[in-house]
Design an enzyme around this catalytic site. Structure first.
Site, PDB file in Angstrom:
ATOM      1  N   GLY A   7      44.220  36.054  51.754  1.00 17.40           N
ATOM      2  CA  GLY A   7      42.771  36.153  51.537  1.00 17.40           C
ATOM      3  C   GLY A   7      42.005  35.123  52.344  1.00 17.40           C
ATOM      4  O   GLY A   7      40.951  34.638  51.933  1.00 17.40           O
ATOM      5  N   LEU A   9      40.216  35.181  54.985  1.00 18.96           N
ATOM      6  CA  LEU A   9      38.891  35.451  55.573  1.00 18.96           C
ATOM      7  C   LEU A   9      37.780  35.379  54.533  1.00 18.96           C
ATOM      8  O   LEU A   9      36.619  35.618  54.837  1.00 18.96           O
ATOM      9  CB  LEU A   9      38.870  36.826  56.252  1.00 18.96           C
ATOM     10  N   GLY A  10      38.121  35.076  53.293  1.00 23.25           N
ATOM     11  CA  GLY A  10      37.122  35.023  52.231  1.00 23.25           C
ATOM     12  C   GLY A  10      36.338  33.721  52.253  1.00 23.25           C
ATOM     13  O   GLY A  10      36.521  32.862  53.131  1.00 23.25           O
ATOM     14  N   GLN A  11      35.473  33.578  51.247  1.00 25.64           N
ATOM     15  CA  GLN A  11      34.585  32.410  51.185  1.00 25.64           C
ATOM     16  C   GLN A  11      35.383  31.105  51.188  1.00 25.64           C
ATOM     17  O   GLN A  11      35.090  30.187  51.952  1.00 25.64           O
ATOM     18  CB  GLN A  11      33.700  32.485  49.929  1.00 25.64           C
ATOM     19  N   ASP A  49      48.282  42.708  53.688  1.00 26.16           N
ATOM     20  CA  ASP A  49      47.840  43.195  52.380  1.00 26.16           C
ATOM     21  C   ASP A  49      48.856  42.684  51.364  1.00 26.16           C
ATOM     22  O   ASP A  49      50.052  43.005  51.459  1.00 26.16           O
ATOM     23  CB  ASP A  49      47.817  44.735  52.421  1.00 26.16           C
ATOM     24  N   TYR A 138      37.522  41.005  35.490  1.00 23.46           N
ATOM     25  CA  TYR A 138      37.856  39.831  36.322  1.00 23.46           C
ATOM     26  C   TYR A 138      38.463  38.743  35.432  1.00 23.46           C
ATOM     27  O   TYR A 138      39.527  38.188  35.738  1.00 23.46           O
ATOM     28  CB  TYR A 138      36.585  39.343  36.999  1.00 23.46           C
ATOM     29  N   LYS A 142      42.131  37.005  35.304  1.00 26.79           N
ATOM     30  CA  LYS A 142      42.271  35.560  35.512  1.00 26.79           C
ATOM     31  C   LYS A 142      43.097  34.909  34.397  1.00 26.79           C
ATOM     32  O   LYS A 142      43.952  34.073  34.663  1.00 26.79           O
ATOM     33  CB  LYS A 142      40.890  34.900  35.645  1.00 26.79           C
ATOM     34  N   ILE A 168      31.310  28.628  43.648  1.00 29.57           N
ATOM     35  CA  ILE A 168      31.433  27.776  44.838  1.00 29.57           C
ATOM     36  C   ILE A 168      30.279  28.064  45.803  1.00 29.57           C
ATOM     37  O   ILE A 168      29.996  29.221  46.114  1.00 29.57           O
ATOM     38  CB  ILE A 168      32.785  28.020  45.562  1.00 29.57           C
TER      39      ILE A 168
HETATM   40  P1  NAD Z   1      36.451  36.309  48.572  1.00 24.00           P
HETATM   41  O1  NAD Z   1      36.127  37.605  47.926  1.00 24.00           O
HETATM   42  O2  NAD Z   1      35.414  35.646  49.394  1.00 24.00           O
HETATM   43  O3  NAD Z   1      37.745  36.484  49.476  1.00 24.00           O
HETATM   44  C1  NAD Z   1      38.877  37.175  49.040  1.00 24.00           C
HETATM   45  C2  NAD Z   1      39.616  37.648  50.264  1.00 24.00           C
HETATM   46  O4  NAD Z   1      40.748  38.403  49.808  1.00 24.00           O
HETATM   47  C3  NAD Z   1      38.781  38.588  51.160  1.00 24.00           C
HETATM   48  O5  NAD Z   1      38.758  38.110  52.475  1.00 24.00           O
HETATM   49  C4  NAD Z   1      39.507  39.921  51.059  1.00 24.00           C
HETATM   50  O6  NAD Z   1      39.510  40.645  52.284  1.00 24.00           O
HETATM   51  C5  NAD Z   1      40.916  39.480  50.685  1.00 24.00           C
HETATM   52  N1  NAD Z   1      41.675  40.535  50.013  1.00 24.00           N
HETATM   53  C6  NAD Z   1      41.253  41.419  49.070  1.00 24.00           C
HETATM   54  N2  NAD Z   1      42.249  42.255  48.748  1.00 24.00           N
HETATM   55  C7  NAD Z   1      43.319  41.878  49.469  1.00 24.00           C
HETATM   56  C8  NAD Z   1      44.649  42.348  49.566  1.00 24.00           C
HETATM   57  N3  NAD Z   1      45.080  43.408  48.864  1.00 24.00           N
HETATM   58  N4  NAD Z   1      45.496  41.723  50.412  1.00 24.00           N
HETATM   59  C9  NAD Z   1      45.073  40.660  51.152  1.00 24.00           C
HETATM   60  N5  NAD Z   1      43.827  40.194  51.129  1.00 24.00           N
HETATM   61  C10 NAD Z   1      42.963  40.793  50.296  1.00 24.00           C
HETATM   62  O7  NAD Z   1      36.997  35.329  47.442  1.00 24.00           O
HETATM   63  P2  NAD Z   1      36.940  33.734  47.400  1.00 24.00           P
HETATM   64  O8  NAD Z   1      35.616  33.364  46.879  1.00 24.00           O
HETATM   65  O9  NAD Z   1      37.403  33.156  48.668  1.00 24.00           O
HETATM   66  O10 NAD Z   1      37.982  33.478  46.217  1.00 24.00           O
HETATM   67  C11 NAD Z   1      39.305  33.068  46.414  1.00 24.00           C
HETATM   68  C12 NAD Z   1      39.950  32.849  45.060  1.00 24.00           C
HETATM   69  O11 NAD Z   1      39.203  31.865  44.347  1.00 24.00           O
HETATM   70  C13 NAD Z   1      39.957  34.088  44.156  1.00 24.00           C
HETATM   71  O12 NAD Z   1      41.130  34.082  43.373  1.00 24.00           O
HETATM   72  C14 NAD Z   1      38.760  33.887  43.259  1.00 24.00           C
HETATM   73  O13 NAD Z   1      38.889  34.549  42.026  1.00 24.00           O
HETATM   74  C15 NAD Z   1      38.796  32.392  43.085  1.00 24.00           C
HETATM   75  N6  NAD Z   1      37.489  31.844  42.705  1.00 24.00           N
HETATM   76  C16 NAD Z   1      36.445  31.864  43.583  1.00 24.00           C
HETATM   77  C17 NAD Z   1      35.211  31.353  43.185  1.00 24.00           C
HETATM   78  C18 NAD Z   1      34.027  31.348  44.110  1.00 24.00           C
HETATM   79  O14 NAD Z   1      32.905  31.017  43.652  1.00 24.00           O
HETATM   80  N7  NAD Z   1      34.181  31.679  45.393  1.00 24.00           N
HETATM   81  C19 NAD Z   1      35.067  30.815  41.908  1.00 24.00           C
HETATM   82  C20 NAD Z   1      36.144  30.856  41.020  1.00 24.00           C
HETATM   83  C21 NAD Z   1      37.367  31.347  41.449  1.00 24.00           C
HETATM   84  C1  AKB Z   2      32.410  34.996  40.583  1.00 22.86           C
HETATM   85  O1  AKB Z   2      31.200  34.848  40.312  1.00 22.86           O
HETATM   86  O2  AKB Z   2      33.049  36.032  40.381  1.00 22.86           O
HETATM   87  C2  AKB Z   2      33.140  33.803  41.128  1.00 22.86           C
HETATM   88  C3  AKB Z   2      33.744  33.021  40.025  1.00 22.86           C
HETATM   89  C4  AKB Z   2      32.941  32.006  39.323  1.00 22.86           C
HETATM   90  O3  AKB Z   2      34.869  33.249  39.671  1.00 22.86           O
HETATM   91  N1  AKB Z   2      32.223  33.042  41.928  1.00 22.86           N
END
Ligand code: NAD
Ligand code: AKB
Length: 315
Positions: A7, A9-11, A49, A138, A142, A168
């Protein structure tokens, strides 16, 4: 140490990878994602994936991976629109990673979330160990993920670790469809239009954190000696407990004409209302020295400066 990030490329992944590369060297980090992006990473990127078990195993084996930062997931608002997808990615994806970690002796970092709590959890200073009956899919994934990580540690000795991230805030990659996304959008719109329409009510208080603190938390937790951890998975961590109105007040210190209005999205409001106002992160502080650096105003100052350079908008 050979690190795999899913993952990426995510945030969070897009910034975590850069920090891991700076810390451990580009040849020791492999970034992966299901998405076909154009990553600007200084390390190898592979399309992966996490639901494709054999591919994950092939990459872990071929590259002698021994640490996995598992970030591939579906976030709260998107999950609520497609619960089957959320279950598949958040549960089956995690299970695949844990099975491979078991086979190849990898340690695993998996983020949980404030979403792992529910409406009957104590709302203020939410304890580390407390009632967890979330009402969003969700949140269900979790909590189950936290338990699955505990199980793989207790039963198979897998070195699983994790934190419960709050919302975040960051300036490199936009958030992926969560309930706290407003807290990022507000900064972009403050610079572009000096105005933002918020989808949560003005006094909805939630825990938040600036990305540099979130990245530091992940790496610090993974570096601490295992025997110092009691709660190895799902540590409460937080940096600030704030509402949309607080963000607006903070932005006005730098952009005095900034205006906020509210057009509430009932689905996301319902999710936000089921989450805590503020977490008690004393277990993380005691067990591995967790401490945040940014508060709301120092984050706002840095966000506006970075975004103004990125968007080429003066303020
Ligand atoms: P995001 O949605 O920005 O990125 C998730 C990435 O996972 C995406 O790039 C997507 O393409 C990839 N993805 C989705 N399905 C996939 C698959 N089957 N195989 C491979 N890649 C796949 O999420 P994020 O904000 O970077 O979050 C990362 C982790 O942190 C997650 O577990 C999320 O629940 C957790 N989290 C994030 C936040 C937040 O505010 N960003 C807060 C609490 C928890
Ligand atoms: C969301 O809002 O889904 C995330 C998180 C707090 O897990 N940013």
């Amino acid at each position: 140490m050979k690190i795999l990030v899913t993952g990426a490329l995510g945030q969070i992944g897009s910034e975590l990878v850069d920090t891991l590369v700076n810390r451990y060297g580009s040849s020791n980090v492999i970034a992966t994602d299901k998405k076909n992006g154009k990553p600007d990473f200084a390390c190898q990127f592979i399309n992966l994936d996490v639901l494709k078990n054999k591919q994950v195993e092939k990459i872990v084996k071929a590259n002698d991976i021994n640490v996995i930062y598992h970030l591939a997931a579906v976030l709260s608002a998107v999950a609520e629109g497609d619960p089957d997808l959320a279950w598949q990615v958040n549960m089956q994806g995690l299970r695949n990673i844990l099975n491979i970690a078991r086979k190849y002796n990898c340690s695993v970092f998996t983020p949980s979330s404030i979403g792992a709590f529910g409406p009957n959890t104590p709302k203020n200073k939410t304890p580390q160990d407390t009632i967890q009956r979330p009402t969003s899919i969700y949140g269900v994934t979790k909590v189950a993920g936290e338990l699955l990580c505990d199980y793989y540690h207790c039963k198979y000795g897998v070195d699983t670790r994790g934190v419960r991230y709050p919302g975040i805030i960051s300036n490199k990659t936009l958030p992926g469809g969560g309930t706290t996304d407003y807290a990022v959008e507000i900064y972009y719109e403050a610079l572009k239009k000096q105005k933002y329409t918020c989808f949560l009510e003005k006094d909805t208080v939630l825990d938040m954190m600036y990305m540099p603190d979130a990245i530091e938390a992940a790496i610090k937790l993974m570096e601490v000696p295992a025997d110092e951890l009691v709660h190895r998975n799902a540590f409460n961590i937080t940096a600030m407990s704030v509402s949309p109105q607080d963000f607006a007040d903070s932005i006005r210190k730098f952009i005095p004409d900034f205006e906020i209005e509210y057009q509430v999205d009932r689905k996301r409001q319902k999710i936000a209302d089921s989450w805590p106002n503020s977490l008690d992160d004393s277990a993380a502080r005691e067990e591995w020295g967790w401490n945040s650096k940014y508060d709301l105003d120092t984050m706002t100052e840095d966000m506006l400066e970075k975004l103004s350079n990125k968007l080429e908008i003066n303020y």
